[in-house]
Write a protein that holds these residues in place. Structure first.
Motif, PDB file in Angstrom:
ATOM      1  N   CYS A  40      -7.217  10.910  -8.037  1.00 39.26           N
ATOM      2  CA  CYS A  40      -7.907  11.656  -6.992  1.00 39.26           C
ATOM      3  C   CYS A  40      -7.581  13.140  -7.042  1.00 39.26           C
ATOM      4  O   CYS A  40      -8.425  13.985  -6.746  1.00 39.26           O
ATOM      5  N   CYS A  41      -6.337  13.481  -7.413  1.00 42.32           N
ATOM      6  CA  CYS A  41      -5.928  14.882  -7.475  1.00 42.32           C
ATOM      7  C   CYS A  41      -5.325  15.261  -8.810  1.00 42.32           C
ATOM      8  O   CYS A  41      -5.075  16.452  -9.063  1.00 42.32           O
ATOM      9  N   GLY A  42      -5.040  14.292  -9.685  1.00 40.32           N
ATOM     10  CA  GLY A  42      -4.466  14.582 -10.984  1.00 40.32           C
ATOM     11  C   GLY A  42      -2.989  14.887 -10.957  1.00 40.32           C
ATOM     12  O   GLY A  42      -2.441  15.332 -11.974  1.00 40.32           O
ATOM     13  N   ARG A  43      -2.294  14.655  -9.844  1.00 39.27           N
ATOM     14  CA  ARG A  43      -0.875  14.961  -9.726  1.00 39.27           C
ATOM     15  C   ARG A  43      -0.049  13.680  -9.828  1.00 39.27           C
ATOM     16  O   ARG A  43      -0.556  12.589  -9.586  1.00 39.27           O
ATOM     17  N   ALA A  44       1.224  13.851 -10.169  1.00 37.83           N
ATOM     18  CA  ALA A  44       2.138  12.722 -10.339  1.00 37.83           C
ATOM     19  C   ALA A  44       3.121  12.685  -9.172  1.00 37.83           C
ATOM     20  O   ALA A  44       3.732  13.714  -8.833  1.00 37.83           O
ATOM     21  N   TYR A  45       3.285  11.504  -8.563  1.00 33.41           N
ATOM     22  CA  TYR A  45       4.206  11.288  -7.453  1.00 33.41           C
ATOM     23  C   TYR A  45       4.967   9.987  -7.707  1.00 33.41           C
ATOM     24  O   TYR A  45       4.454   9.072  -8.378  1.00 33.41           O
ATOM     25  N   PRO A  46       6.187   9.849  -7.145  1.00 33.15           N
ATOM     26  CA  PRO A  46       6.935   8.603  -7.340  1.00 33.15           C
ATOM     27  C   PRO A  46       6.262   7.384  -6.738  1.00 33.15           C
ATOM     28  O   PRO A  46       6.392   6.280  -7.265  1.00 33.15           O
ATOM     29  N   CYS A  47       5.531   7.553  -5.632  1.00 33.86           N
ATOM     30  CA  CYS A  47       4.880   6.405  -4.997  1.00 33.86           C
ATOM     31  C   CYS A  47       3.684   6.898  -4.203  1.00 33.86           C
ATOM     32  O   CYS A  47       3.435   8.101  -4.086  1.00 33.86           O
ATOM     33  N   ASP A  48       2.961   5.957  -3.620  1.00 32.74           N
ATOM     34  CA  ASP A  48       1.786   6.303  -2.840  1.00 32.74           C
ATOM     35  C   ASP A  48       2.143   6.966  -1.521  1.00 32.74           C
ATOM     36  O   ASP A  48       1.379   7.787  -0.998  1.00 32.74           O
ATOM     37  N   VAL A  49       3.291   6.641  -0.960  1.00 31.29           N
ATOM     38  CA  VAL A  49       3.710   7.264   0.296  1.00 31.29           C
ATOM     39  C   VAL A  49       4.003   8.742   0.079  1.00 31.29           C
ATOM     40  O   VAL A  49       3.655   9.593   0.911  1.00 31.29           O
ATOM     41  N   CYS A  50       4.658   9.076  -1.029  1.00 30.03           N
ATOM     42  CA  CYS A  50       4.908  10.486  -1.351  1.00 30.03           C
ATOM     43  C   CYS A  50       3.599  11.238  -1.544  1.00 30.03           C
ATOM     44  O   CYS A  50       3.481  12.417  -1.168  1.00 30.03           O
ATOM     45  N   HIS A  51       2.604  10.588  -2.120  1.00 27.21           N
ATOM     46  CA  HIS A  51       1.293  11.222  -2.291  1.00 27.21           C
ATOM     47  C   HIS A  51       0.654  11.509  -0.942  1.00 27.21           C
ATOM     48  O   HIS A  51       0.123  12.617  -0.716  1.00 27.21           O
ATOM     49  N   ASP A  52       0.675  10.560  -0.029  1.00 30.24           N
ATOM     50  CA  ASP A  52       0.045  10.760   1.272  1.00 30.24           C
ATOM     51  C   ASP A  52       0.783  11.803   2.104  1.00 30.24           C
ATOM     52  O   ASP A  52       0.161  12.491   2.927  1.00 30.24           O
TER      53      ASP A  52
ATOM     54  N   HIS B 121      11.569   6.067  -0.767  1.00 26.41           N
ATOM     55  CA  HIS B 121      10.807   4.908  -0.323  1.00 26.41           C
ATOM     56  C   HIS B 121      11.045   3.692  -1.214  1.00 26.41           C
ATOM     57  O   HIS B 121      11.087   2.559  -0.724  1.00 26.41           O
ATOM     58  N   TYR B 122      11.183   3.908  -2.517  1.00 30.84           N
ATOM     59  CA  TYR B 122      11.381   2.820  -3.467  1.00 30.84           C
ATOM     60  C   TYR B 122      12.562   3.188  -4.368  1.00 30.84           C
ATOM     61  O   TYR B 122      12.448   4.094  -5.204  1.00 30.84           O
ATOM     62  N   LYS B 123      13.681   2.493  -4.180  1.00 39.27           N
ATOM     63  CA  LYS B 123      14.891   2.785  -4.939  1.00 39.27           C
ATOM     64  C   LYS B 123      14.923   2.079  -6.293  1.00 39.27           C
ATOM     65  O   LYS B 123      15.740   2.444  -7.147  1.00 39.27           O
ATOM     66  N   GLN B 124      14.094   1.067  -6.489  1.00 41.02           N
ATOM     67  CA  GLN B 124      14.121   0.302  -7.730  1.00 41.02           C
ATOM     68  C   GLN B 124      12.918   0.617  -8.629  1.00 41.02           C
ATOM     69  O   GLN B 124      12.752  -0.042  -9.644  1.00 41.02           O
ATOM     70  N   SER B 125      12.120   1.607  -8.266  1.00 39.88           N
ATOM     71  CA  SER B 125      10.951   1.987  -9.063  1.00 39.88           C
ATOM     72  C   SER B 125      11.295   3.241  -9.859  1.00 39.88           C
ATOM     73  O   SER B 125      11.386   4.342  -9.302  1.00 39.88           O
ATOM     74  N   HIS B 126      11.502   3.074 -11.149  1.00 44.83           N
ATOM     75  CA  HIS B 126      11.893   4.182 -12.023  1.00 44.83           C
ATOM     76  C   HIS B 126      10.675   4.685 -12.799  1.00 44.83           C
ATOM     77  O   HIS B 126      10.600   4.565 -14.029  1.00 44.83           O
ATOM     78  N   ARG B 127       9.761   5.267 -12.070  1.00 43.54           N
ATOM     79  CA  ARG B 127       8.558   5.801 -12.711  1.00 43.54           C
ATOM     80  C   ARG B 127       7.826   6.711 -11.731  1.00 43.54           C
ATOM     81  O   ARG B 127       8.050   6.654 -10.513  1.00 43.54           O
ATOM     82  N   TRP B 128       6.968   7.556 -12.304  1.00 45.30           N
ATOM     83  CA  TRP B 128       6.045   8.375 -11.520  1.00 45.30           C
ATOM     84  C   TRP B 128       4.632   7.886 -11.795  1.00 45.30           C
ATOM     85  O   TRP B 128       4.296   7.528 -12.931  1.00 45.30           O
ATOM     86  N   LEU B 129       3.817   7.903 -10.761  1.00 45.51           N
ATOM     87  CA  LEU B 129       2.429   7.468 -10.869  1.00 45.51           C
ATOM     88  C   LEU B 129       1.517   8.686 -10.817  1.00 45.51           C
ATOM     89  O   LEU B 129       1.702   9.573  -9.973  1.00 45.51           O
TER      90      LEU B 129
END
Length: 663
Positions: free
Chosen positions: A569-581, A557-565
């Motif tokens: 709400c669940c304590g898990r790490a995902y590359p973006c909000d779309v991956c979380h949903d 979804h985001y090719k220029q975002s080099h981080r995990w968030l």
């Protein structure tokens, strides 16, 4: 002169003059008289139907010997007994007044219940009223036989109690809701009925449950059997949970009655308990059902300790039978004694060993089924370390009772959550490539000088993240030396403060991040033979501090975002909000922490700032070919021609003096 209220004394030949007595002003006004029957005034109400006048004429002393006179020494002001023409029912047919028996009835003479007499008999001499009148004990209400002392229990009483329970069951439920089933021999009868919740605020769609009971011949000396049929809308997991909780309550109630030396009919108390506890039982059963569904989605199967122990017992019994066959065929099989001992295993009965030693051997074999949990060298496998661990002043130790870890398949790189405990290993199957994944967790003790949470033994998987929010921790208090559980919602970078359950001391835990590190096994071999043999490929953890994240933290979804968030709400790490949903089904909350895609350093969330460790920009820079208020491009040669600042001040006239100064 004579005082008011006193009559003249009768003479010998004259007729007796009636004496009048004044009314008690408190009693006549409907209030309570503190003197009660000792009051020297007459207790008659003004509005009483039985009295038409405020005074009563009492007989004189000369009439005391008449047959209709009152008992000598009787208290004045008491009403005479009712005559035969009175409409009041006889005392034997009326119920006693419970307020009069307990001490005082405000209705007094107007009460429609029976006031038992408290006077002495005519033959007894009058007793001076020096003590308060003692009331008779309350009359027990008639009721159906519900409980019997053990020393009064006979076979006839047992049969009577059992018949009473069955009659009450048939009266409680109508015929269309009660199903009676008999076994072939006709000795055991099952009663199946439907129990409906009476709570007006019932939260579930399913409001009723079917139960099946059977009363043994010696009931209530032993509890009745209870079964929850599986042929209803209730899921099997919830049915088993309700049945297990009901049996535990019945056994506890029966044991309590035995300690008190009595037996009791338990069916109606059980229905009341079930009605009060049905919402709680449904909630707990729904949680177990959700856990089983999540495990099934992850390709896992939970095996309880009881099932594992039963499997071990069956295996030990089969091994013992095989060993006996080997001993019986000793002449046919040409094997040495050592080979027979190896085949029989630890469950063979050795001369001189008692039952306790055999039980210990069975427990040892059961423990061997749990691989890599009890080993001599604890530093083995993948080490789980909490970085930035800070324990409060009164926090002594922390032990992980249960953890939730995110594992990544070695073959197809698909991640899934797995819940591990320190008792049994878990086996799972990858949803994409169907690869077998085995995992076990060996907890360690956290304290002020150790930050190792435990060790993971993994097969065909690599750890990706530790969901600290779903971990169950046991904390030891330094003040009272007692252990207690930690409430959930423990998040990274946030200090969790709570009180000890025993001494209420203030405890706190803080963890910044988690690090996974694979520990190479120790080899005792030396020389050329140490390099020979097959090597087992062990994949390093996907997240290691100082090394980039998978794909440097980017996603589709985001090719220029080099981080995990990391989402709170669940304590898990995902590359973006779309991956979380896409992976979760709950509402998303804004991330508060992030992990650098270049060095895997977890840090507080910041937008447009470089990593605090490696200094790399985790998002694309804000510099463009436009001016943007001075934050963008400032070189007019490289500036976009559509930007008005590129040609600003190009046609400005310059004075000759300024031009000459420049030259």
């Amino acid at each position: 002169m004579m005082e008011e209220g006193e009559g003249e004394k009768p003479t010998g030949d004259s007729e007796p003059v009636p004496q009048t007595q004044q009314l008690c002003r408190y009693y006549s006004q409907g209030r309570r008289c503190n003197f009660g029957k000792k009051c020297r005034f007459l207790h008659v109400r003004d509005n009483a139907k039985t009295h038409e006048k405020k005074t009563i004429t009492t007989p004189s002393q000369s009439d005391a010997t008449s047959p209709n006179s009152e008992v000598p020494g009787g208290n004045e002001g008491h009403r005479p007994p009712p005559t035969s023409n009175s409409t009041v029912a006889p005392a034997a047919s009326r119920r006693p007044c419970r307020y009069f028996i307990s001490g005082h009835c405000t209705m007094e003479d107007r009460c429609r219940f029976w006031h038992p007499p408290q006077f002495t008999t005519v033959e007894d001499p009058p007793i001076p009223c020096t003590r308060p009148v003692q009331r008779n004990p309350p009359v027990p209400r008639p009721s159906i036989l519900q409980e019997v002392k053990l020393h009064d229990l006979t076979e006839e009483v047992v049969n009577q109690l059992r018949d009473t329970e069955i009659k009450q069951l048939k009266k409680r439920f109508p015929k269309d809701q009660l199903i009676i089933q008999e076994r072939g021999d006709g000795k055991v009868t099952y009663y199946r009925t439907t129990v409906e919740a009476t709570d007006p605020d019932w939260p579930f769609d399913l409001k009723e449950i079917d139960i099946m009971v059977s009363f043994p011949d010696n009931y209530p000396q032993e509890i009745f059997t209870l079964d929850i049929p599986l042929d209803q809308n209730l899921p099997p997991v919830m049915s088993r949970h309700v049945q297990q909780a009901s049996l535990e309550w019945l056994q506890a109630k029966h044991a309590t009655n035995l300690l008190l030396g009595k037996v009791e009919l338990l069916f109606r108390p059980f229905l009341r308990w079930l009605d009060r506890s049905l919402e709680r039982l449904f909630t707990e059963g729904a949680r177990q059902l959700k856990k089983d569904i999540d495990l099934e989605k992850a390709g896992l199967q939970f095996i309880s300790y009881q099932e594992l122990q039963a499997t071990v017992c069956e295996k030990s019994a089969s091994d013992t039978a095989d060993a006996d066959e080997d001993v019986s065929d000793e002449g046919k099989l040409e094997k040495t004694e050592g080979e027979r001992t190896m085949e029989r295993g630890k469950h063979q009965e050795v001369p001189g060993c008692d039952e306790g030693q055999q039980q210990e051997e069975n427990d040892e074999e059961a423990s061997h089924l749990v691989e890599n949990i009890k080993i001599s060298d604890p530093r083995r496998g993948t080490e789980v370390k909490l970085l930035g661990l800070r324990l409060g002043e009164n926090t002594a130790t922390v032990v992980a009772h249960q953890i939730t870890v995110c594992l990544q398949c070695n073959r197809c790189k698909v991640t899934a959550d797995l819940t591990l405990t320190g008792r049994t290993p878990c086996s799972a199957q990858c949803e994409k490539c169907s690869a077998s994944i085995n995992a076990a967790f060996r907890p360690c003790m956290l304290h002020h000088y150790s930050d190792v949470l435990g060790y993971l033994d993994l097969h065909n998987a690599a750890p990706a993240d530790l969901v600290l929010q779903e971990c169950e921790l046991i904390v030891g208090c330094l003040s009272c030396s007692q252990d207690g559980p930690v409430q959930q919602n423990l998040s990274y970078g946030q200090t969790k403060e709570f009180n000890c359950e025993h001494c209420y001391s203030r405890l706190s835990i803080l963890a910044e991040s988690t690090r996974f590190q694979y520990i190479q096994p120790r080899t005792n071999k030396t020389g050329p033979s140490a390099c020979e043999g097959t090597y087992k490929t062990i994949r390093d953890p996907s997240v290691q501090k100082g090394k980039p994240l998978p794909d440097k933290g980017t996603c589709k979804h985001y090719k220029q975002s080099h981080r995990w968030l990391r989402f709170p709400c669940c304590g898990r790490a995902y590359p973006c909000d779309v991956c979380h949903d896409e992976d979760q089904d709950h509402p998303m909350e804004l991330a508060t922490r992030m992990i650098c895609g270049y060095c895997a350093k977890e840090q507080p969330y910041s937008s447009g700032k470089a990593c605090i460790t490696c200094g790399s920009m985790m998002t694309r820079g804000a510099r463009t070919s436009h001016w943007e208020g001075g934050l963008g491009c400032r070189n007019k040669v490289k500036m976009n021609r559509n930007d008005r600042h590129k040609y600003a001040n190009t046609n400005k006239t310059i004075s000759r003096k300024a031009a000459s100064e420049k030259k």
